[in-house]
Design an enzyme around this catalytic site. Structure first.
Site, PDB file in Angstrom:
ATOM      1  CE  LYS A  97       6.572  16.326   3.338  1.00  0.00           C
ATOM      2  NZ  LYS A  97       6.415  14.955   3.850  1.00  0.00           N
ATOM      3  N   GLY A 158       2.222   6.176   4.386  1.00  0.00           N
ATOM      4  CA  GLY A 158       2.417   4.900   5.059  1.00  0.00           C
ATOM      5  C   GLY A 158       1.708   3.711   4.454  1.00  0.00           C
ATOM      6  CB  ALA A 184       2.752  10.252   0.896  1.00  0.00           C
ATOM      7  N   GLY A 185       3.381   7.108   0.264  1.00  0.00           N
ATOM      8  CA  GLY A 185       2.839   5.910  -0.354  1.00  0.00           C
ATOM      9  C   GLY A 185       3.814   5.094  -1.174  1.00  0.00           C
ATOM     10  CG  ASN A 206       9.751   8.164   7.286  1.00  0.00           C
ATOM     11  OD1 ASN A 206       9.393   9.070   8.023  1.00  0.00           O
ATOM     12  ND2 ASN A 206      10.444   7.157   7.762  1.00  0.00           N
ATOM     13  CB  THR A 207       6.396   4.113   5.799  1.00  0.00           C
ATOM     14  OG1 THR A 207       5.774   5.216   6.458  1.00  0.00           O
ATOM     15  CG2 THR A 207       5.855   2.811   6.370  1.00  0.00           C
TER      16      THR A 207
END
Length: 258
Positions: A97, A158, A184-185, A206-207
């Site tokens: 990645k 995040g 992301a986001g 993830n976050t």
């Protein structure tokens, strides 16, 4: 549900999961299991790939998950390429990645350095999954360079703001010749459902899983969101319209209308 195919390899799950920010590795492992994911990203700067007994890696079953090293922390193409080469030399599969984020505050990807690194890594035989701004022109250049996917951001890493780049992602999906992974986001199951309803091939989270009090429970919720969004896309969502349209007859049972 239909399978996700990347570089000729099939996956039954369309949810990729990152391994950062979890309060413990056991919580991370529980979240991975609950997510149903088969692709797990690991920041190379956080682990010693040469040591399988590394505490993080010890919690990831390499027979069950594709370990996808990422170049998080790389500030330019040279650093990203070096990290990818180190991972392959340590025995990882040649999948990477690609992340090039010179600005540590907003973590927005550098388009020029990302394309430069992608061109080098593809020529060296890597399967490259690049993290990018939702830029349709850059996405086309990366596909022409031979990347296996494009990974446009929904919002900065995040932030949990959801698919803020919806219009551009829609263009990328329309023009794509490789899988589009929204990355992301994405902070709620509804966010991943939205991305999948649009026609994205997969998402990476993830976050949102790592910072909740119940990572496994949230991972399961995201899994259901991905499945619901994909099934809705395949079934065919109805077109939006301004005028109301009744779902049952309004005439003939109380009064006749001419």
């Amino acid at each position: 549900m239909d399978e996700l195919v990347i570089a000729g390899r099939s996956f039954s799950s369309r949810l990729m999961v990152g391994t950062g920010k979890f309060a413990s590795n056991s919580l991370m492992a529980d979240a991975l299991a609950a997510s149903g994911s088969q692709i797990v990203t690991v920041a190379l700067r956080r682990v010693d790939i040469d040591r399988p007994e590394d505490d993080l890696l010890a919690h990831i079953d390499r027979d069950k998950y594709l370990l996808l090293p990422n170049t998080s922390g790389a500030r330019d193409a040279e650093e990203a390429v070096r990290l990818a080469r180190l991972a392959r030399a340590a025995g990882c599969e040649p999948w990477v990645k690609l992340e090039v984020t010179p600005d540590p505050y907003y973590l927005l990807p550098d388009p020029i350095e990302t394309l430069k690194a992608a061109e080098i890594l593809v020529k060296e035989g890597f399967v490259v999954l690049p993290y990018i701004n939702a830029d349709p022109v850059l996405a086309k250049h990366l596909q022409e360079a031979g990347t296996a996917t494009v990974m446009p951001l929904g919002a900065p890493i995040g932030t949990n703001k959801g698919v803020r780049t919806r219009d551009n992602i829609a263009i990328i999906i329309e023009q794509a010749i490789v899988p589009v992974v929204v990355d992301a986001g994405l902070g709620a199951p509804s966010h991943v459902a939205e991305a999948m309803e649009m026609g994205a091939d997969a998402v990476l989270v993830n976050t949102a899983l790592a910072v909740t009090p119940d990572p496994a429970g949230m991972a399961h919720a995201f899994r259901l969101g991905v499945e619901a969004g994909r099934r809705a896309f395949l079934a065919g969502l109805p077109a939006q319209q301004q005028k109301a349209e009744a779902s049952s007859p309004l005439t003939g049972f109380l009064r006749d209308e001419q």
